[in-house]
Motif scaffolding. Sequence first.
Motif, short mmCIF file in Angstrom:
data_model
loop_
_atom_site.label_atom_id
_atom_site.label_comp_id
_atom_site.label_asym_id
_atom_site.label_seq_id
_atom_site.Cartn_x
_atom_site.Cartn_y
_atom_site.Cartn_z
N LYS A 1 0.79 -1.24 0.00
CA LYS A 1 0.00 0.00 0.00
C LYS A 1 0.82 1.29 0.00
O LYS A 1 0.34 2.33 -0.45
CB LYS A 1 -0.96 0.02 1.19
CG LYS A 1 -0.31 0.14 2.55
CD LYS A 1 -1.38 0.22 3.65
CE LYS A 1 -0.78 0.39 5.04
NZ LYS A 1 -1.82 0.52 6.08
N GLU B 1 -12.97 8.12 -5.47
CA GLU B 1 -12.85 6.84 -4.77
C GLU B 1 -11.44 6.66 -4.23
O GLU B 1 -10.46 7.05 -4.87
CB GLU B 1 -13.18 5.68 -5.72
CG GLU B 1 -14.57 5.76 -6.34
CD GLU B 1 -14.77 4.71 -7.40
OE1 GLU B 1 -14.48 3.52 -7.12
OE2 GLU B 1 -15.19 5.06 -8.51
N ASN C 1 -7.97 4.85 -3.25
CA ASN C 1 -7.14 3.86 -3.91
C ASN C 1 -7.32 2.49 -3.26
O ASN C 1 -7.49 2.39 -2.03
CB ASN C 1 -5.66 4.26 -3.83
CG ASN C 1 -5.35 5.47 -4.68
OD1 ASN C 1 -5.77 5.57 -5.84
ND2 ASN C 1 -4.62 6.42 -4.12
N LYS C 2 -7.25 1.42 -4.05
CA LYS C 2 -7.44 0.08 -3.52
C LYS C 2 -6.36 -0.29 -2.50
O LYS C 2 -6.61 -1.09 -1.59
CB LYS C 2 -7.46 -0.95 -4.64
CG LYS C 2 -6.19 -1.06 -5.45
CD LYS C 2 -6.32 -2.08 -6.56
CE LYS C 2 -5.03 -2.21 -7.36
NZ LYS C 2 -5.15 -3.19 -8.48
N GLU C 3 -5.18 0.31 -2.64
CA GLU C 3 -4.12 0.06 -1.67
C GLU C 3 -4.53 0.48 -0.26
O GLU C 3 -3.98 0.01 0.72
CB GLU C 3 -2.83 0.78 -2.07
CG GLU C 3 -2.16 0.24 -3.32
CD GLU C 3 -2.66 0.85 -4.59
OE1 GLU C 3 -2.02 0.68 -5.65
OE2 GLU C 3 -3.72 1.53 -4.57
N GLY D 1 -9.88 1.09 -0.75
CA GLY D 1 -10.90 1.57 -1.68
C GLY D 1 -11.09 0.64 -2.86
O GLY D 1 -10.65 -0.51 -2.85
N THR D 2 -11.71 1.17 -3.90
CA THR D 2 -12.03 0.35 -5.08
C THR D 2 -11.30 0.81 -6.33
O THR D 2 -11.43 0.19 -7.38
CB THR D 2 -13.55 0.41 -5.34
OG1 THR D 2 -13.95 1.79 -5.51
CG2 THR D 2 -14.32 -0.18 -4.17
N LYS D 3 -10.54 1.92 -6.23
CA LYS D 3 -9.94 2.49 -7.44
C LYS D 3 -8.58 1.89 -7.72
O LYS D 3 -7.75 1.78 -6.81
CB LYS D 3 -9.80 4.02 -7.27
CG LYS D 3 -9.69 4.74 -8.61
CD LYS D 3 -10.99 4.69 -9.37
CE LYS D 3 -10.89 5.54 -10.64
NZ LYS D 3 -12.10 5.39 -11.48
#
Length: 509
Positions: free
Chosen positions: A483, A500, A502-504, A507-509
């Motif tokens: 991350k 949104e 970040n997935k790190e 999140g989902t982006k």
Amino acid sequence: MKKKYIYMLTMTLALGTLGACKKYLDVNPQDRILTSNYYKTQTEVFSGLVSIYDSFGYQYSGLYDKVAIMDVASDDHWAGGGGPGDINDLQVMETYKLNSQSGPSTYLWSKGYQGIFRANFFLSKVTDAPIDAGLKSRFAAEAKTLRAIFYFDLVRFFKNIPLLLQEVDPAKVNDVVQALPAEVYAQMEKDLSEAIPALPATVPAATEGGRITKGAAQALLGKVYLWQKKFDKAAEQFALVNGPTPGQVNPANGYKLLNNYADLWNVNNKFNSESILEIVKTTSSNGGWSNAGASDGNLLNIITGPRGYQPIKPDAPDYYPGYGFLSFTKEFFAVIHYDPRNAPTVANLDSLRKNGIANYSDSYNNTGYMLEKFIGRQKNKPATGQTELNFGQDIYEIRLADTYLLEVDALLNGGAAVGAGSRAYQLLNAVRARVGLNPVAVTMDNLVLERRLELAGEGHRWLDLVRWGRTSVLAYKGFDATKNTVFPIPQKELNNTKIEQNKEWGGTK
């Protein structure tokens, strides 16, 4: 360049935290300058351009900037200061305990979008401004280059970001969505490619020092290509900046490595032959504690100074007592100790105290090794204003040794010849020869070490490690490779918007 501030009733729109960065003047409402009546003269247009440069140099009122953030994130520095909570944003950056609500993300995001909004607004107005066509073209090129600088930082730090190229309707500001990183990089390439032909190769330092030149835009374009692993294109741009003969003056722009490395840190040596782009600082801004970030002084000069510094012997350095941040780690000192760049880079307070030359108070996680390049000096303190906030040392955003080594990077990783006598070999060893070191082979390990030593404390190390995929050296600080190669998007930008995380960061982006 002299900074000016203009008040415009509807100058910018903010994405969440942007509003915290605006600077106000006390004015009578009848004297307010509306945008519909502005940009009518060359002076007014230039003032608008200067407002973009102002964002480029913006520092956080919590007494830090991008260099400080990048330094404490790296393996070369401790945050330091007076304790584990002193300038907390830097402390959580050092230990990688930051999150969407804690750490320097808000500053980095706000600075970037403040600059982008100002650049977008300026570009929407300059087209129809009744000024000389040549000046109009140059001003627009400067604004596009600055916009690219802001986007380059934002996409590297946050990856998934909105790509805004015009003013946003206030009713739709919460509907802004993120672009793909590739789209942001494509826009930077477009902006810079359009800007380069309209920019001057050189500018008169006395009157225009600090303004964008052709070389600055070419160097930035090279960096944009390098981050995308477009090695051939990156090398081509860096070669234009660096010149045909490494170590010799580039006839196209006058760039040349300074003969004496230590001269880079002489505060009176602004806009020297090695400087490609500087963030201009001044002792005359009269910045005060009510808004320290608005000061045009260099805040690094005070936060890096040794705490409670007291000279004992006449030959003691004339350091101005500071707050003890950005101390070097003992491991880094062991690496640079016998390198010729040691003395201009590291202030060895430990040695000064042991030898009875000077005394100081320990910083948090004290090592005794401070950042010599930026410590304020008594002889350089301002004559007016709040002393701590108004030191005038400029900060290099890009300098020639940096672009020499980046061209080596592009050539090496792009599969070019790197043996003795090759261009890559000449570039790497021109940097070493400047400080009296013998040539070495062009290998990745040698390049990594050379950038670490040459650019120590200047905010490059962390970004280099991320770009190279060599972040394992940060594990001792708590770095998590799943991350921490990107920053969390500030929570304020997520609330009630379509942005949104970040997935790190969950999140989902």
